[in-house]
Design a protein around this motif. Structure first.
Motif, PDB file in Angstrom:
ATOM      1  N   GLU A  42      10.898   6.082  -2.315  1.00  0.00           N
ATOM      2  CA  GLU A  42      10.090   7.100  -1.617  1.00  0.00           C
ATOM      3  C   GLU A  42       9.028   7.631  -2.562  1.00  0.00           C
ATOM      4  OE1 GLU A  42       9.438   8.649   1.337  1.00  0.00           O
ATOM      5  OE2 GLU A  42       8.076   9.898   0.118  1.00  0.00           O
ATOM      6  N   LYS A  43       7.804   7.675  -2.056  1.00  0.00           N
ATOM      7  CA  LYS A  43       6.652   8.151  -2.830  1.00  0.00           C
ATOM      8  C   LYS A  43       6.818   9.596  -3.305  1.00  0.00           C
ATOM      9  CE  LYS A  43       1.884   9.403  -1.546  1.00  0.00           C
ATOM     10  NZ  LYS A  43       1.998  10.841  -1.397  1.00  0.00           N
ATOM     11  N   ASP A 254       9.946  10.007  -6.007  1.00  0.00           N
ATOM     12  CA  ASP A 254       8.823   9.875  -6.954  1.00  0.00           C
ATOM     13  C   ASP A 254       8.603   8.412  -7.308  1.00  0.00           C
ATOM     14  OD1 ASP A 254       8.111  12.651  -7.293  1.00  0.00           O
ATOM     15  OD2 ASP A 254      10.055  12.872  -8.285  1.00  0.00           O
ATOM     16  N   ALA A 255       8.695   7.548  -6.316  1.00  0.00           N
ATOM     17  CA  ALA A 255       8.547   6.106  -6.555  1.00  0.00           C
ATOM     18  C   ALA A 255       7.555   5.501  -5.560  1.00  0.00           C
ATOM     19  CB  ALA A 255       9.919   5.429  -6.434  1.00  0.00           C
ATOM     20  N   PRO A 256       6.238   5.815  -5.723  1.00  0.00           N
ATOM     21  CA  PRO A 256       5.251   5.249  -4.790  1.00  0.00           C
ATOM     22  C   PRO A 256       5.106   3.748  -4.993  1.00  0.00           C
ATOM     23  CG  PRO A 256       4.264   6.955  -6.219  1.00  0.00           C
ATOM     24  CD  PRO A 256       5.611   6.626  -6.771  1.00  0.00           C
ATOM     25  N   VAL A 257       5.247   3.000  -3.915  1.00  0.00           N
ATOM     26  CA  VAL A 257       5.096   1.545  -3.998  1.00  0.00           C
ATOM     27  C   VAL A 257       3.601   1.219  -3.999  1.00  0.00           C
ATOM     28  CG1 VAL A 257       5.475  -0.617  -2.721  1.00  0.00           C
ATOM     29  CG2 VAL A 257       7.319   1.083  -2.908  1.00  0.00           C
ATOM     30  N   THR A 258       3.205   0.310  -4.879  1.00  0.00           N
ATOM     31  CA  THR A 258       1.783  -0.044  -4.979  1.00  0.00           C
ATOM     32  C   THR A 258       1.518  -1.474  -4.509  1.00  0.00           C
ATOM     33  OG1 THR A 258       2.176  -0.673  -7.270  1.00  0.00           O
ATOM     34  CG2 THR A 258       1.266   1.541  -6.883  1.00  0.00           C
ATOM     35  N   GLU A 272       4.364   2.562  -8.857  1.00  0.00           N
ATOM     36  CA  GLU A 272       3.480   3.136  -9.873  1.00  0.00           C
ATOM     37  C   GLU A 272       4.232   3.169 -11.188  1.00  0.00           C
ATOM     38  OE1 GLU A 272       0.825   6.195  -7.581  1.00  0.00           O
ATOM     39  OE2 GLU A 272       1.766   7.182  -9.318  1.00  0.00           O
ATOM     40  N   GLY A 273       3.586   2.870 -12.276  1.00  0.00           N
ATOM     41  CA  GLY A 273       4.284   2.785 -13.556  1.00  0.00           C
ATOM     42  C   GLY A 273       4.815   1.385 -13.784  1.00  0.00           C
ATOM     43  N   ASP A 274       4.508   0.479 -12.841  1.00  0.00           N
ATOM     44  CA  ASP A 274       4.827  -0.951 -12.985  1.00  0.00           C
ATOM     45  C   ASP A 274       6.302  -1.298 -13.023  1.00  0.00           C
ATOM     46  OD1 ASP A 274       2.294  -1.806 -12.707  1.00  0.00           O
ATOM     47  OD2 ASP A 274       1.860  -1.933 -14.857  1.00  0.00           O
ATOM     48  N   GLU A 294      -2.814  -1.867   2.323  1.00  0.00           N
ATOM     49  CA  GLU A 294      -2.843  -1.429   0.930  1.00  0.00           C
ATOM     50  C   GLU A 294      -1.712  -1.981   0.064  1.00  0.00           C
ATOM     51  OE1 GLU A 294      -3.759   2.874   0.801  1.00  0.00           O
ATOM     52  OE2 GLU A 294      -4.682   2.470   2.741  1.00  0.00           O
ATOM     53  N   LEU A 295      -0.645  -2.470   0.683  1.00  0.00           N
ATOM     54  CA  LEU A 295       0.472  -2.967  -0.136  1.00  0.00           C
ATOM     55  C   LEU A 295       0.597  -4.488  -0.093  1.00  0.00           C
ATOM     56  CD1 LEU A 295       3.217  -0.271   0.680  1.00  0.00           C
ATOM     57  CD2 LEU A 295       1.426  -0.213  -1.065  1.00  0.00           C
ATOM     58  N   LEU A 296       0.224  -5.109   1.026  1.00  0.00           N
ATOM     59  CA  LEU A 296       0.347  -6.571   1.149  1.00  0.00           C
ATOM     60  C   LEU A 296      -0.973  -7.255   0.772  1.00  0.00           C
ATOM     61  CD1 LEU A 296       2.265  -6.776   4.544  1.00  0.00           C
ATOM     62  CD2 LEU A 296       3.136  -7.530   2.325  1.00  0.00           C
TER      63      LEU A 296
END
Ligand SMILES: Cc1cc2nc3c(=O)[nH]c(=O)nc-3n(C[C@H](O)[C@H](O)[C@H](O)COP(=O)(O)OP(=O)(O)OC[C@H]3O[C@@H](n4cnc5c(N)ncnc54)[C@H](O)[C@@H]3O)c2cc1C
Length: 500
Positions: A42-43, A254-258, A272-274, A294-296
């Motif tokens: 979850e972001k 606090d884990a936004p998927v990029t 984020e943070g790789d 934005e993700l695919l």
């Protein structure tokens, strides 16, 4: 639970769920219950998505949903896991369900006692009391048939949708035609029409663009009742998260998927943070457009920008969270303030987007029912005004609109708030876009117009990426907390079929 097919084929699968709204939480529970290894990313800093909580100086606000409707859906959800809602939160039935202030000075309460509601209808229009019964009878049938054949069953092709058996069962269901046309057949009085139509706001539609089938919402409202869960809708989020933890879901905030790369059996999900997460399947509960665009990678998208531009979005909202000194009588827990002619407000949402001059809005005062949401001697309330998605949102426009809303509340309910406000926060189009990656800042997603209902909503399984699934309000069955819980069930079923 009878209708849910066997999910055992998912046993041992590694799944990443992107987004912790009700759709993501529900999917995660079904998958973990089937034995999958589930990580939910979850972001934001808390789970719940649009049902986030805001805590300021002793006031606790539900930031999004506040109406607990369709208790049967929550019972079915928890029941699947051998639990019941009461294991996690208690429910209080509200009385009145809600109060309406019409802006001509008239005021009406809708209550759990149907006989009293019938009398109210009759008092506006001779014969309307009897037609109230007929209307509810029809909406009850629509609810039962609609839930069984269209909500809990995902009909993904026109052939299935028009299946003869279903057509037989659906006899009498008003599938086409608008809510406006349907309600007019029963009631002439504009206020009675408004009472039967206000629930459309939950679906993000207007009476003229929402299919008549959704008159089933009146069964939900009048017959099933309106409830307040202990600790508000945030308490329900806590309950579903607690269930997920019991089932072994690994929740990460606090884990936004990029980025999402790969395919069935070999996905890599980057945050984020790789940090990288590997999975056999990915399910996204984040807004559909955000996930695709934005993700695919571009070649893995089912829809292009033109498609997303051509959709009808449910409204965004202007929200004002207020902590105030003293009480706010005569506001009830749920209060609606409606102009006698609300066509203009809907026009400003769907046809000719602009900030409304004479808004229709909703006030939520949970401190009427729950002592824990405000410090002693204070009230907790929020105002929610539906406005067009994508509307320009600046600090100046918000300040101006805030004044208009506070004036309107004072003029139409008699409650003067201005000099008593001790906590104030606003939330609007830009916040929906920033906090939830929401397309055009829509509060709710894709509106339930006829062209965006059932199989016309984007699918659960991507046609371009094997093993990539979607859940939540952009998919079927659609908008609202109960629908998103069911969406988790439908997504898990679609995944199990694929894994079989
Ligand atoms: C103001 C308001 C009032 C409402 N009132 C009611 C009501 O009274 N009753 C009712 O039943 N429903 C109501 N609703 C509707 C209901 O809240 C929603 O339909 C439902 O909660 C949506 O759930 P969801 O799972 O589709 O998505 P969301 O709740 O939007 O969850 C999606 C999650 O994905 C996360 N995310 C986005 N991008 C990423 C990324 N890149 N990486 C990781 N995570 C990401 C977001 O942060 C969010 O947490 C209301 C909604 C709003 C906004």
């Amino acid at each position: 639970m009878d209708a849910l097919s066997d999910l055992r084929s998912l046993d041992g699968a590694d799944v990443v769920v992107v987004g912790g709204g009700f759709g993501g939480l529900s999917t995660a529970c079904y998958l973990a219950g089937a034995g999958a290894d589930v990580t939910l990313l979850e972001k934001n800093e808390q789970l719940g998505g649009r049902a986030s909580r805001l805590e300021v100086d002793g006031f606790r606000f539900d930031m999004g949903p506040s109406w607990y409707l369709m208790p049967d859906v929550f019972e079915r959800f928890f029941g699947y896991f051998g639990r019941e809602p009461g294991d996690y939160y208690d429910l209080t039935r509200l009385d009145p369900h809600y109060r309406i202030f019409f802006k001509d000075g008239d005021r009406v309460d809708m209550v759990p006692d149907l006989e009293r509601n019938r009398e109210v209808f009759e008092s506006y229009e001779p014969g309307a009391g009897e037609r109230f019964d007929d209307y509810l009878e029809k909406s009850k049938i629509n609810y039962e048939v609609g839930m069984e054949h269209f909500v809990y069953e995902d009909r993904t092709s026109i052939r299935e949708f028009l299946d003869w058996d279903v057509a037989k069962n659906a006899r009498g269901l008003s599938l086409i035609g608008s809510m406006q046309g349907h309600v007019e057949k029963y009631f002439d009085h504009p206020k009675l029409q408004q009472i039967m139509q206000y629930t459309l706001v939950f679906l993000g539609g207007a009476p003229t663009n929402t299919p008549a089938l959704y008159n089933l919402m009146s069964h939900v409202d009048f017959n099933m009742g309106v409830y307040y869960p202990e600790d508000g809708l945030g308490g329900v989020v806590d309950g579903v998260v607690a269930l997920g933890e019991e089932l072994g879901v690994d929740f990460r905030t606090d884990a936004p998927v990029t980025e999402i790369r790969g395919r069935e059996g070999a996905f890599v999900v980057r945050t984020e943070g790789d940090a990288e997460f590997y999975a056999d399947y990915v399910v996204s509960d984040a807004d559909y457009r955000h996930t695709e665009m934005e993700l695919l990678p571009p070649e893995k998208r089912q829809y292009d920008e033109e498609y997303w531009e051509s959709r009808t979005y449910a409204p965004s909202a202007f929200l004002l969270y207020l902590g105030v000194e003293g009480d706010v009588d005569p506001l009830e827990h749920h209060t609606l303030v409606l102009p006698t002619d609300w066509d203009e407000h809907f026009e400003r949402i769907f046809d000719d987007p602009a900030w409304p001059e004479d808004p229709a809005y909703y006030l939520c005062v949970p401190s009427e029912t729950d002592d824990d949401v405000a410090p002693e001697g204070h009230s907790n309330l929020f105002a929610l005004v539906p406005i067009a998605a994508g509307l320009e949102d600046t600090p100046e426009l918000r300040a101006e609109f805030r004044d208009l809303v506070l004036d309107d509340i004072a003029a139409n309910t008699g409650v003067e708030l201005r000099d008593r406000i001790v906590v104030e926060e606003s939330f609007c189009v830009n916040d929906f876009a920033d906090r939830y990656n929401s397309t055009k800042g829509t509060a709710l997603g894709l509106a339930h117009t006829l062209r965006q209902t059932a199989l016309f909503r984007p699918p659960h399984h991507s046609a371009e990426v094997d093993g990539m699934f979607f859940t939540g309000s952009f998919t079927t069955p659609g908008i609202g907390v109960p629908m998103c819980l069911i969406s988790g069930e439908l997504t898990a079923e679609a995944m199990a079929e694929r894994a079989d």
